[in-house]
Design a protein around this motif. Structure first.
Motif, mmCIF file in Angstrom:
data_model
loop_
_atom_site.group_PDB
_atom_site.id
_atom_site.type_symbol
_atom_site.label_atom_id
_atom_site.label_comp_id
_atom_site.label_asym_id
_atom_site.label_seq_id
_atom_site.Cartn_x
_atom_site.Cartn_y
_atom_site.Cartn_z
ATOM 1 N N ILE A 46 19.310 -5.242 26.824
ATOM 2 C CA ILE A 46 19.548 -6.597 27.354
ATOM 3 C C ILE A 46 18.628 -7.802 26.872
ATOM 4 N N LEU A 47 17.227 -7.388 26.885
ATOM 5 C CA LEU A 47 16.194 -8.354 26.613
ATOM 6 C C LEU A 47 16.344 -8.806 25.112
ATOM 7 N N LEU A 50 19.352 -11.076 25.235
ATOM 8 C CA LEU A 50 18.964 -12.525 25.771
ATOM 9 C C LEU A 50 18.213 -13.353 24.832
ATOM 10 N N SER A 51 17.189 -12.733 24.168
ATOM 11 C CA SER A 51 16.649 -13.371 23.078
ATOM 12 C C SER A 51 17.255 -13.940 22.069
ATOM 13 N N LYS A 52 18.182 -13.551 21.781
ATOM 14 C CA LYS A 52 19.197 -13.696 20.548
ATOM 15 C C LYS A 52 20.122 -14.922 20.997
ATOM 16 N N LYS A 53 20.648 -14.714 22.389
ATOM 17 C CA LYS A 53 21.590 -15.682 22.735
ATOM 18 C C LYS A 53 20.975 -16.924 23.125
ATOM 19 N N GLY A 54 19.567 -16.927 23.573
ATOM 20 C CA GLY A 54 18.896 -17.998 24.374
ATOM 21 C C GLY A 54 19.769 -18.417 25.536
ATOM 22 N N ALA A 55 20.491 -17.530 26.333
ATOM 23 C CA ALA A 55 20.845 -17.755 27.535
ATOM 24 C C ALA A 55 20.528 -16.927 28.665
ATOM 25 N N LEU A 57 20.697 -14.175 31.818
ATOM 26 C CA LEU A 57 21.520 -13.150 32.205
ATOM 27 C C LEU A 57 22.899 -13.552 33.259
ATOM 28 N N SER A 58 22.317 -14.304 33.756
ATOM 29 C CA SER A 58 23.458 -14.845 34.964
ATOM 30 C C SER A 58 24.561 -15.506 34.232
ATOM 31 N N VAL A 61 26.815 -13.030 32.530
ATOM 32 C CA VAL A 61 27.685 -12.022 33.117
ATOM 33 C C VAL A 61 28.456 -12.803 34.265
ATOM 34 N N GLU A 62 28.503 -14.092 34.257
ATOM 35 C CA GLU A 62 29.282 -14.937 35.166
ATOM 36 C C GLU A 62 30.780 -14.698 35.010
ATOM 37 N N GLN A 63 31.276 -14.611 33.867
ATOM 38 C CA GLN A 63 32.775 -14.471 33.396
ATOM 39 C C GLN A 63 33.207 -13.138 34.160
#
Length: 149
Positions: A46-47, A50-55, A57-58, A61-63
């Protein structure tokens, strides 16, 4: 679907050549980790994501959180687990019922599972609604009232 517990998961993953398995309770099994449970591997994955997407977590996972409304695992102490399971089966007899691990009740837009803990004197409830958070909460409370009565 599979019975809950690492012993059951490890055997099934080995027999079927599964790469990954997971439980609602937060246990994650990886073939590349000898089919063993690890919380560290998913945390690192997950970390990395997150680092690759630059987004946040919330945001990612919102979708899912806006489509699947899940109670999480709720534990209840009961005197007679088998009797409670029979009551649940009778009350929800109009649903599709399976008994792979405890009792699973499935309707088109919501479902739940109640099973006895493998390690404690508890019944464990997990419920999901596809309608809304309010619908999940109403149904969760209804099932919990039955379990705890």
């Amino acid at each position: 679907m599979n019975r809950v517990g690492h012993a059951f998961f490890k055997v099934r993953m080995r027999d079927e050549g599964g790469a990954f398995g997971g439980e609602v309770s937060g246990h994650y099994y990886f073939a590349d980790f000898y089919n063993a449970d690890s919380g560290t591997i998913p945390a690192l994955l997950i970390l990395e994501m997150l680092s690759k997407k630059g987004a946040k977590l919330s945001e990612l996972v919102e979708q899912f959180r806006s489509k699947y409304f899940i109670s999480g695992e709720i534990n209840s102490e009961v005197e007679d687990a088998d009797a409670k399971m029979a009551e649940i089966e009778e009350k929800y007899s109009d649903a599709e019922i399976t008994k792979l691990d405890g009792i699973s009740i499935d309707y088109e837009d919501w479902h739940f599972n109640v099973r006895a803990s493998n390690t404690e004197p508890l019944l464990r409830l997990c419920l999901e609604s596809l309608n809304s958070k309010e619908d999940m909460e109403r149904r969760r409370d209804e099932v919990l009232q039955l379990i705890r009565s």
